[in-house]
Design a protein around this motif. Structure first.
Motif, PDB file in Angstrom:
ATOM      1  N   LEU A  88     -32.185 -33.292 -26.254  1.00 55.36           N
ATOM      2  CA  LEU A  88     -31.729 -33.309 -27.634  1.00 55.36           C
ATOM      3  C   LEU A  88     -30.625 -34.362 -27.780  1.00 55.36           C
ATOM      4  N   PRO A  89     -30.461 -34.925 -28.951  1.00 56.83           N
ATOM      5  CA  PRO A  89     -29.358 -35.865 -29.150  1.00 56.83           C
ATOM      6  C   PRO A  89     -28.013 -35.234 -28.780  1.00 56.83           C
ATOM      7  N   ALA A  90     -27.163 -36.013 -28.141  1.00 56.99           N
ATOM      8  CA  ALA A  90     -25.834 -35.565 -27.741  1.00 56.99           C
ATOM      9  C   ALA A  90     -24.823 -36.606 -28.198  1.00 56.99           C
ATOM     10  N   GLU A  91     -23.578 -36.165 -28.453  1.00 50.72           N
ATOM     11  CA  GLU A  91     -22.554 -37.069 -28.967  1.00 50.72           C
ATOM     12  C   GLU A  91     -21.571 -37.440 -27.861  1.00 50.72           C
ATOM     13  N   LEU A  92     -21.332 -38.740 -27.714  1.00 52.00           N
ATOM     14  CA  LEU A  92     -20.394 -39.247 -26.720  1.00 52.00           C
ATOM     15  C   LEU A  92     -19.180 -39.831 -27.419  1.00 52.00           C
ATOM     16  N   GLU A  93     -17.995 -39.390 -27.006  1.00 48.55           N
ATOM     17  CA  GLU A  93     -16.735 -39.964 -27.493  1.00 48.55           C
ATOM     18  C   GLU A  93     -16.033 -40.612 -26.307  1.00 48.55           C
ATOM     19  N   VAL A  94     -15.876 -41.903 -26.354  1.00 48.70           N
ATOM     20  CA  VAL A  94     -15.210 -42.622 -25.269  1.00 48.70           C
ATOM     21  C   VAL A  94     -13.708 -42.416 -25.398  1.00 48.70           C
ATOM     22  N   THR A  95     -13.075 -41.954 -24.329  1.00 51.81           N
ATOM     23  CA  THR A  95     -11.634 -41.692 -24.353  1.00 51.81           C
ATOM     24  C   THR A  95     -10.857 -42.621 -23.426  1.00 51.81           C
ATOM     25  N   GLY A  96     -11.564 -43.459 -22.686  1.00 53.35           N
ATOM     26  CA  GLY A  96     -10.943 -44.412 -21.789  1.00 53.35           C
ATOM     27  C   GLY A  96     -12.018 -45.237 -21.113  1.00 53.35           C
ATOM     28  N   PRO A  97     -11.637 -46.252 -20.336  1.00 49.74           N
ATOM     29  CA  PRO A  97     -12.640 -47.089 -19.677  1.00 49.74           C
ATOM     30  C   PRO A  97     -13.601 -46.275 -18.804  1.00 49.74           C
ATOM     31  N   ARG A  98     -13.087 -45.210 -18.190  1.00 50.99           N
ATOM     32  CA  ARG A  98     -13.928 -44.396 -17.313  1.00 50.99           C
ATOM     33  C   ARG A  98     -13.868 -42.910 -17.671  1.00 50.99           C
ATOM     34  N   THR A  99     -13.492 -42.594 -18.884  1.00 49.50           N
ATOM     35  CA  THR A  99     -13.446 -41.186 -19.304  1.00 49.50           C
ATOM     36  C   THR A  99     -14.151 -41.044 -20.647  1.00 49.50           C
ATOM     37  N   ALA A 100     -14.773 -39.878 -20.838  1.00 48.05           N
ATOM     38  CA  ALA A 100     -15.514 -39.642 -22.072  1.00 48.05           C
ATOM     39  C   ALA A 100     -15.625 -38.156 -22.323  1.00 48.05           C
TER      40      ALA A 100
END
Length: 235
Positions: free
Chosen positions: A165-177
């Motif tokens: 299913l579609p999922a939402e990604l929020e980038v919080t840093g170069p290597r964190t999400a």
């Protein structure tokens, strides 16, 4: 209470029937006024005392635990178990106190446990639509296209035949999400990032439905109240 006190206390994990019989003979089980109770008595849960203390929660309890890493969601595996973080009696309850889904050994965060089978099924059922929010630390920098891939509804995990299913990604840093899922497949977050060529080094579940950890430190837990269950389902 519909069952006799002897059986009821054993089912709550206070010991074997023999252990509970001994407690009763010693007069350690009383009502709120200090009157000694007996094994054949049928009295309300809330008036029973053992050594002057109220009983553990009645059947139907729900526990919210901040699971640390290195702890397994199992009753029998080697090493530290989630039940080691709770009162010893909880592991002896009948019906069993079961984890609502699982977090793997290397994943921390919000874990629910309950002895209410109907509630467990309701929470884990795809029909519930409960979102789960994870915070991931990755081995490599994010490329920038992961959010679109995860949101497409077309990503197929290795060994499966149905897209996610579609999922939402929020980038919080170069290597964190932060990743919001609307389903729960085996090691889903780790496998999703593996599918885009990255590796999850640390994973933490921060939310399930309308619940968060509410300031609990790793290893701490609390009993949920009816209002918390309503919040879980967004009411």
């Amino acid at each position: 209470m519909k069952v006799k006190l002897l059986r009821y206390l054993a089912n709550l994990g206070y010991g074997t029937r023999r252990d509970v019989e001994w407690m009763l003979r010693e007069g350690r089980v009383t009502d709120a006024d200090g009157e000694v109770l007996y094994g054949d008595d049928k009295v309300p849960h809330e008036v029973i005392r053992i050594d002057g203390e109220p009983l553990d929660p009645a059947p139907g309890m729900v526990v919210l635990l901040n699971k640390p890493t290195g702890v397994t969601c199992s009753t029998k595996d080697q090493g530290r178990l989630v039940y080691d973080l709770l009162p010893e009696r909880f592991a002896r309850r009948a019906p069993n106190l079961s984890t609502v889904g699982r977090l793997d050994r290397d994943t921390s965060g919000l874990l629910l446990l309950t002895d209410d089978g109907q509630l467990l099924h309701r929470i884990t059922s795809p029909k519930s639509g409960l979102d789960k929010i994870y915070e991931a630390t990755l081995a490599q920098d994010l490329r920038g296209d992961e959010g679109a891939i995860f949101a497409s509804g077309e990503l197929m995990l290795e060994g499966e035949h149905k897209p996610l299913l579609p999922a939402e990604l929020e980038v919080t840093g170069p290597r964190t999400a932060r990743l919001t899922l609307h389903e729960g497949r085996y090691h889903q977050v780790r496998r999703m990032f593996a599918a885009v060529g990255n590796h999850v080094e640390a994973l933490h579940r921060a939310h399930v439905g309308g619940l968060d950890l509410d300031g609990l430190e790793p290893g701490q837990w609390k009993l949920l109240q009816p209002a918390d269950i309503e919040r879980l389902f967004g009411r």
